[in-house]
Scaffold this motif. Structure first.
Motif, PDB file in Angstrom:
ATOM      1  N   ASP A 135       9.968   6.637  -9.712  1.00 14.57           N
ATOM      2  CA  ASP A 135       8.907   5.629  -9.759  1.00 14.57           C
ATOM      3  C   ASP A 135       9.314   4.484 -10.683  1.00 14.57           C
ATOM      4  O   ASP A 135       8.747   4.325 -11.770  1.00 14.57           O
ATOM      5  N   THR A 154      -0.101   1.287  -7.874  1.00  9.53           N
ATOM      6  CA  THR A 154      -0.331   0.024  -7.184  1.00  9.53           C
ATOM      7  C   THR A 154       0.698  -0.987  -7.665  1.00  9.53           C
ATOM      8  O   THR A 154       1.314  -0.818  -8.714  1.00  9.53           O
ATOM      9  N   ARG A 171      -7.021  11.929  -8.361  1.00  7.77           N
ATOM     10  CA  ARG A 171      -5.627  11.866  -7.977  1.00  7.77           C
ATOM     11  C   ARG A 171      -5.087  10.507  -8.372  1.00  7.77           C
ATOM     12  O   ARG A 171      -5.697   9.474  -8.067  1.00  7.77           O
ATOM     13  N   PRO A 172      -3.972  10.436  -9.078  1.00  5.07           N
ATOM     14  CA  PRO A 172      -3.436   9.128  -9.501  1.00  5.07           C
ATOM     15  C   PRO A 172      -2.915   8.345  -8.306  1.00  5.07           C
ATOM     16  O   PRO A 172      -2.408   8.927  -7.341  1.00  5.07           O
ATOM     17  N   ALA A 173      -3.061   7.048  -8.364  1.00  5.29           N
ATOM     18  CA  ALA A 173      -2.574   6.173  -7.299  1.00  5.29           C
ATOM     19  C   ALA A 173      -1.845   4.999  -7.926  1.00  5.29           C
ATOM     20  O   ALA A 173      -2.412   4.271  -8.748  1.00  5.29           O
ATOM     21  N   ASP A 231       1.097  16.441 -12.458  1.00  7.41           N
ATOM     22  CA  ASP A 231       1.116  16.972 -11.096  1.00  7.41           C
ATOM     23  C   ASP A 231       1.835  18.316 -11.011  1.00  7.41           C
ATOM     24  O   ASP A 231       1.753  18.991  -9.980  1.00  7.41           O
ATOM     25  N   ARG A 279       5.196  -1.543 -10.310  1.00  5.63           N
ATOM     26  CA  ARG A 279       4.308  -0.538  -9.719  1.00  5.63           C
ATOM     27  C   ARG A 279       4.092   0.621 -10.671  1.00  5.63           C
ATOM     28  O   ARG A 279       5.033   1.078 -11.335  1.00  5.63           O
ATOM     29  N   SER A 289       3.548   6.534 -15.499  1.00  2.00           N
ATOM     30  CA  SER A 289       4.159   7.205 -14.352  1.00  2.00           C
ATOM     31  C   SER A 289       4.713   8.565 -14.749  1.00  2.00           C
ATOM     32  O   SER A 289       4.585   9.547 -14.002  1.00  2.00           O
ATOM     33  N   PRO A 334       0.579   3.679 -11.973  1.00  2.00           N
ATOM     34  CA  PRO A 334      -0.846   4.012 -11.919  1.00  2.00           C
ATOM     35  C   PRO A 334      -1.660   3.170 -12.899  1.00  2.00           C
ATOM     36  O   PRO A 334      -1.229   2.933 -14.031  1.00  2.00           O
ATOM     37  N   ARG A 343       0.827  -1.207   0.000  1.00  2.00           N
ATOM     38  CA  ARG A 343       0.000   0.000   0.000  1.00  2.00           C
ATOM     39  C   ARG A 343       0.866   1.264   0.000  1.00  2.00           C
ATOM     40  O   ARG A 343       0.556   2.242  -0.679  1.00  2.00           O
ATOM     41  N   ASP A 344       1.944   1.251   0.772  1.00  3.29           N
ATOM     42  CA  ASP A 344       2.818   2.423   0.861  1.00  3.29           C
ATOM     43  C   ASP A 344       4.266   1.932   0.906  1.00  3.29           C
ATOM     44  O   ASP A 344       4.921   1.977   1.946  1.00  3.29           O
TER      45      ASP A 344
END
Length: 331
Positions: free
Chosen positions: A217, A316, A312-314, A191, A321, A184, A323, A47-48
């Motif tokens: 990223d 995973t 907002r992009p997330a 942003d 990893r 990414s 968006p 998650r983080d």
């Protein structure tokens, strides 16, 4: 996008060695010996991951992950050693040549990308025919998206990248990681509207933005290696024949190597391509071309491109990893 679960990591070992290291964890600070630490498979890690990586770099720079069945290395110097030093080799599943550099980033470890002499690299190029297909594809897609009031750049743009012909090797034919890299990059640029405006004026900056996005990223967060012999690292000593998980995502944000490592800054003076893959890999050259051509096409067709209201992009994923969606207003 690749699967989130670590399918190729071996099952946890049942040998007494990890338990012995666990009993010595209390002595690790005094002796400098590695200890058993938190697991990459913990719920919060996926998650983080960057918060998790920070804890590892500071408190557990070399630790045995019992649920994973592998040692974790997280500092920049240790990860780059594990990826390039001949005392490490690849897992049989990943095709890494024995004693050679690891498949990394966009590279799958093709013999074309990883020559026998690990200090020899060649310049990656994109065949003319494929370069023309990329340019034609991105402009057609951008014009189509420009007619919409709302669009998802992952589904409607990134996923339609053309694959390379069979003769160009497995790296260039695999579009999944290149799609993640482009997604990414677009997320990082959207942003920062000021930076996006600067790229409209000076498109040559796209190359630096692409390199910085790969650092901040990385699409491949974890690379598997195995020690051939005992290896001393900054956090302790790895035993021989030990499975090692190189945390590329942690190394890429190591404050010991990069100033303000969490910031996306294409102008940073400490920019580094050590974690992006071999320069001779055709997928690396193709990904950069897609970034340059794709961004130019999007900005030409949509000068007011911006995030959709409230979006907002997330990112995973665990091993890879990025968006899964990028909702925008074409303008």
């Amino acid at each position: 996008m690749q699967a989130d679960a670590p399918r190729d990591i071996p099952a946890p070992t049942t040998s007494p060695e990890p338990r012995a290291h666990a009993t010595r964890s209390a002595r690790s600070r005094r002796t400098g010996r590695p200890c058993t630490g938190p697991s990459l498979l913990a719920r919060g890690a996926a998650r983080d991951p960057y918060r998790f990586y920070r804890m590892l770099r500071e408190q557990y720079p070399l630790s045995y992950d019992a649920p994973l069945g592998a040692w974790l290395v997280s500092r920049y110097d240790d990860v780059t050693t594990a990826l390039t030093d001949p005392r490490f080799t690849g897992f049989p599943q990943d095709g890494a040549p024995r004693g050679g550099p690891a498949p990394l980033g966009l590279c799958h470890g093709s013999p074309r990308c990883l020559p026998a002499d690990r200090y020899t690299v060649v310049t990656g190029t994109v065949p003319d025919g494929l370069a023309e297909r990329v340019e034609r594809t991105v402009y057609v897609l951008a014009r189509r998206i420009a007619r919409s009031s709302r669009a998802d750049l992952v589904e409607e743009f990134c996923r339609w990248l053309p694959a390379a012909p069979a003769g160009d090797g497995p790296c260039a034919r695999d579009t999944a990681l290149r799609r993640t890299v482009l997604a990414s990059l677009l997320a990082n640029l959207l942003d920062d509207p000021d930076l996006l405006a600067a790229l409209r004026v000076e498109p040559a900056l796209t190359g630096r933005a692409w390199t910085e996005s790969l650092r901040r990223d990385p699409p491949v967060q974890v690379v598997l290696r195995r020690t051939v012999s005992e290896v001393a690292l900054s956090g302790g000593t790895l035993p021989a024949r030990a499975p090692v998980a190189c945390l590329v995502g942690a190394a890429a944000r190591d404050p010991g190597r990069f100033a303000a490592p969490d910031a996306f800054d294409p102008f940073r003076p400490d920019q580094d391509r050590a974690l992006t893959g071999p320069p001779g890999c055709p997928a690396v050259a193709l990904s950069r071309l897609e970034a340059e051509q794709g961004l130019r096409a999007l900005l030409d067709a949509m000068p007011r491109l911006r995030w959709a209201e409230g979006f907002r992009p997330a990112a995973t994923g665990l091993l890879t990893r990025g968006p899964r969606s990028l909702l925008v207003r074409p303008g």
